[in-house]
Design a protein around this motif. Sequence first.
Motif, PDB file in Angstrom:
ATOM      1  N   PRO A 181      -4.181  -5.157   2.398  1.00  0.00           N
ATOM      2  CA  PRO A 181      -5.496  -5.774   2.174  1.00  0.00           C
ATOM      3  C   PRO A 181      -6.661  -4.970   2.738  1.00  0.00           C
ATOM      4  O   PRO A 181      -7.762  -5.004   2.181  1.00  0.00           O
ATOM      5  CB  PRO A 181      -5.381  -7.139   2.850  1.00  0.00           C
ATOM      6  CG  PRO A 181      -4.192  -7.065   3.724  1.00  0.00           C
ATOM      7  CD  PRO A 181      -3.300  -6.007   3.184  1.00  0.00           C
ATOM      8  N   ARG A 182      -6.450  -4.224   3.821  1.00  0.00           N
ATOM      9  CA  ARG A 182      -7.558  -3.424   4.371  1.00  0.00           C
ATOM     10  C   ARG A 182      -7.930  -2.284   3.428  1.00  0.00           C
ATOM     11  O   ARG A 182      -9.104  -1.938   3.299  1.00  0.00           O
ATOM     12  CB  ARG A 182      -7.194  -2.899   5.753  1.00  0.00           C
ATOM     13  CG  ARG A 182      -7.154  -4.020   6.776  1.00  0.00           C
ATOM     14  CD  ARG A 182      -6.910  -3.604   8.199  1.00  0.00           C
ATOM     15  NE  ARG A 182      -6.853  -2.185   8.463  1.00  0.00           N
ATOM     16  CZ  ARG A 182      -6.181  -1.650   9.471  1.00  0.00           C
ATOM     17  NH1 ARG A 182      -5.510  -2.406  10.304  1.00  0.00           N
ATOM     18  NH2 ARG A 182      -6.177  -0.353   9.654  1.00  0.00           N
ATOM     19  N   LEU A 183      -6.945  -1.697   2.761  1.00  0.00           N
ATOM     20  CA  LEU A 183      -7.235  -0.663   1.772  1.00  0.00           C
ATOM     21  C   LEU A 183      -7.984  -1.262   0.587  1.00  0.00           C
ATOM     22  O   LEU A 183      -8.958  -0.685   0.105  1.00  0.00           O
ATOM     23  CB  LEU A 183      -5.948   0.008   1.293  1.00  0.00           C
ATOM     24  CG  LEU A 183      -6.113   1.044   0.182  1.00  0.00           C
ATOM     25  CD1 LEU A 183      -6.970   2.214   0.641  1.00  0.00           C
ATOM     26  CD2 LEU A 183      -4.763   1.530  -0.292  1.00  0.00           C
ATOM     27  N   ALA A 184      -7.554  -2.439   0.127  1.00  0.00           N
ATOM     28  CA  ALA A 184      -8.231  -3.097  -0.991  1.00  0.00           C
ATOM     29  C   ALA A 184      -9.679  -3.403  -0.638  1.00  0.00           C
ATOM     30  O   ALA A 184     -10.583  -3.225  -1.469  1.00  0.00           O
ATOM     31  CB  ALA A 184      -7.486  -4.369  -1.376  1.00  0.00           C
ATOM     32  N   ALA A 185      -9.927  -3.841   0.589  1.00  0.00           N
ATOM     33  CA  ALA A 185     -11.301  -4.139   1.020  1.00  0.00           C
ATOM     34  C   ALA A 185     -12.138  -2.861   1.074  1.00  0.00           C
ATOM     35  O   ALA A 185     -13.294  -2.847   0.634  1.00  0.00           O
ATOM     36  CB  ALA A 185     -11.283  -4.815   2.385  1.00  0.00           C
ATOM     37  N   ALA A 186     -11.581  -1.784   1.604  1.00  0.00           N
ATOM     38  CA  ALA A 186     -12.317  -0.517   1.684  1.00  0.00           C
ATOM     39  C   ALA A 186     -12.626   0.020   0.291  1.00  0.00           C
ATOM     40  O   ALA A 186     -13.717   0.554   0.054  1.00  0.00           O
ATOM     41  CB  ALA A 186     -11.517   0.505   2.492  1.00  0.00           C
TER      42      ALA A 186
ATOM     43  N   THR B 255      -0.185  -7.610   6.228  1.00  0.00           N
ATOM     44  CA  THR B 255       0.444  -7.739   4.915  1.00  0.00           C
ATOM     45  C   THR B 255       0.717  -9.215   4.628  1.00  0.00           C
ATOM     46  O   THR B 255       1.266  -9.922   5.466  1.00  0.00           O
ATOM     47  CB  THR B 255       1.767  -6.944   4.880  1.00  0.00           C
ATOM     48  OG1 THR B 255       1.466  -5.584   5.185  1.00  0.00           O
ATOM     49  CG2 THR B 255       2.422  -7.028   3.536  1.00  0.00           C
ATOM     50  N   ASN B 256       0.309  -9.657   3.462  1.00  0.00           N
ATOM     51  CA  ASN B 256       0.491 -11.051   3.057  1.00  0.00           C
ATOM     52  C   ASN B 256       1.763 -11.134   2.207  1.00  0.00           C
ATOM     53  O   ASN B 256       1.754 -10.770   1.043  1.00  0.00           O
ATOM     54  CB  ASN B 256      -0.724 -11.526   2.270  1.00  0.00           C
ATOM     55  CG  ASN B 256      -0.623 -12.979   1.901  1.00  0.00           C
ATOM     56  OD1 ASN B 256       0.388 -13.649   2.187  1.00  0.00           O
ATOM     57  ND2 ASN B 256      -1.652 -13.501   1.266  1.00  0.00           N
ATOM     58  N   VAL B 257       2.845 -11.620   2.810  1.00  0.00           N
ATOM     59  CA  VAL B 257       4.128 -11.691   2.101  1.00  0.00           C
ATOM     60  C   VAL B 257       4.492 -13.122   1.705  1.00  0.00           C
ATOM     61  O   VAL B 257       5.546 -13.351   1.170  1.00  0.00           O
ATOM     62  CB  VAL B 257       5.270 -11.081   2.932  1.00  0.00           C
ATOM     63  CG1 VAL B 257       5.061  -9.596   3.092  1.00  0.00           C
ATOM     64  CG2 VAL B 257       5.394 -11.745   4.284  1.00  0.00           C
ATOM     65  N   ARG B 258       3.603 -14.056   1.957  1.00  0.00           N
ATOM     66  CA  ARG B 258       3.900 -15.450   1.574  1.00  0.00           C
ATOM     67  C   ARG B 258       3.778 -15.625   0.083  1.00  0.00           C
ATOM     68  O   ARG B 258       2.881 -15.074  -0.538  1.00  0.00           O
ATOM     69  CB  ARG B 258       2.931 -16.408   2.270  1.00  0.00           C
ATOM     70  CG  ARG B 258       3.166 -16.467   3.758  1.00  0.00           C
ATOM     71  CD  ARG B 258       2.072 -17.232   4.393  1.00  0.00           C
ATOM     72  NE  ARG B 258       0.917 -16.321   4.350  1.00  0.00           N
ATOM     73  CZ  ARG B 258      -0.262 -16.599   4.814  1.00  0.00           C
ATOM     74  NH1 ARG B 258      -0.515 -17.760   5.317  1.00  0.00           N
ATOM     75  NH2 ARG B 258      -1.246 -15.729   4.756  1.00  0.00           N
TER      76      ARG B 258
ATOM     77  N   VAL C   8      -0.489  -5.958  -5.894  1.00  0.00           N
ATOM     78  CA  VAL C   8       0.348  -5.336  -4.873  1.00  0.00           C
ATOM     79  C   VAL C   8      -0.546  -4.699  -3.808  1.00  0.00           C
ATOM     80  O   VAL C   8      -0.304  -4.832  -2.608  1.00  0.00           O
ATOM     81  CB  VAL C   8       1.310  -4.296  -5.498  1.00  0.00           C
ATOM     82  CG1 VAL C   8       1.954  -3.437  -4.437  1.00  0.00           C
ATOM     83  CG2 VAL C   8       2.367  -5.003  -6.319  1.00  0.00           C
ATOM     84  N   THR C   9      -1.604  -4.017  -4.232  1.00  0.00           N
ATOM     85  CA  THR C   9      -2.533  -3.417  -3.273  1.00  0.00           C
ATOM     86  C   THR C   9      -3.195  -4.499  -2.423  1.00  0.00           C
ATOM     87  O   THR C   9      -3.281  -4.376  -1.201  1.00  0.00           O
ATOM     88  CB  THR C   9      -3.617  -2.603  -4.008  1.00  0.00           C
ATOM     89  OG1 THR C   9      -2.987  -1.611  -4.795  1.00  0.00           O
ATOM     90  CG2 THR C   9      -4.565  -1.948  -3.020  1.00  0.00           C
ATOM     91  N   LEU C  10      -3.636  -5.568  -3.059  1.00  0.00           N
ATOM     92  CA  LEU C  10      -4.334  -6.637  -2.335  1.00  0.00           C
ATOM     93  C   LEU C  10      -3.438  -7.314  -1.300  1.00  0.00           C
ATOM     94  O   LEU C  10      -3.869  -7.573  -0.177  1.00  0.00           O
ATOM     95  CB  LEU C  10      -4.863  -7.672  -3.328  1.00  0.00           C
ATOM     96  CG  LEU C  10      -5.619  -8.850  -2.729  1.00  0.00           C
ATOM     97  CD1 LEU C  10      -6.893  -8.360  -2.045  1.00  0.00           C
ATOM     98  CD2 LEU C  10      -5.946  -9.859  -3.800  1.00  0.00           C
TER      99      LEU C  10
ATOM    100  N   ARG D 244      -2.720   3.851   7.496  1.00  0.00           N
ATOM    101  CA  ARG D 244      -1.512   3.232   6.948  1.00  0.00           C
ATOM    102  C   ARG D 244      -1.659   1.718   7.018  1.00  0.00           C
ATOM    103  O   ARG D 244      -2.506   1.213   7.727  1.00  0.00           O
ATOM    104  CB  ARG D 244      -0.252   3.702   7.642  1.00  0.00           C
ATOM    105  CG  ARG D 244      -0.116   3.408   9.107  1.00  0.00           C
ATOM    106  CD  ARG D 244       1.136   4.049   9.731  1.00  0.00           C
ATOM    107  NE  ARG D 244       1.154   5.485   9.560  1.00  0.00           N
ATOM    108  CZ  ARG D 244       1.972   6.150   8.725  1.00  0.00           C
ATOM    109  NH1 ARG D 244       2.867   5.522   8.026  1.00  0.00           N
ATOM    110  NH2 ARG D 244       1.924   7.451   8.617  1.00  0.00           N
ATOM    111  N   ALA D 245      -0.815   1.036   6.291  1.00  0.00           N
ATOM    112  CA  ALA D 245      -0.862  -0.425   6.260  1.00  0.00           C
ATOM    113  C   ALA D 245      -0.336  -0.996   7.572  1.00  0.00           C
ATOM    114  O   ALA D 245       0.698  -0.559   8.074  1.00  0.00           O
ATOM    115  CB  ALA D 245      -0.043  -0.967   5.097  1.00  0.00           C
TER     116      ALA D 245
END
Length: 181
Positions: free
Chosen positions: A65-70, A177-180, A59-61, A171-172
Amino acid sequence: MNLKIDPFLLHYTILGYSVVFIAAMILAGWLSDRIGRKPVVLAGFIGTALAAYPVFLGVTLYAHPRLAAAMTTHPVTVAADPATCSRQFDPFGLTEFHGSCDIARRAVAKLGVPYRQSRRVTGRAAQVEIGAAVIPAFEGGGLDRAIFTEQAKAFDGALAAALADAGYPARAAPETTNVRC
């Protein structure tokens, strides 16, 4: 952890998971009639325990995704003497925490950033490590309320700036956001 994603996306995500959950409940009911309730309940417990952590990481990824990368490139650590850290369970907001460990953990948690805690030399103030950056906390015990508030605001500002420099987004962004499926 607070992902700070778009509320519209969050509501539709919860709706989608609810539909899947209802279908799984119907399947579990049918299966429990065939093989018994104990094996189905036990499989549900084990499956939930094994899937929870990877699902939250996913869910985080995908949602942020920017938070997951950081989190990967610049992990956040609160380094403190464990003896100075208290349990921060305060459901009514009546307790004031003045130790440097508690100040650091509160500030990081308030910004919605995941962190880990590591041991630090006894007798030294806690610090927040963001990758190579170090933000020292302050000891708030015995400080006047106005001075404490001023130092807390300064610490919160320094922490927010260091997190922004390390790539932690406030914030996201909906476009990332990858919703596919």
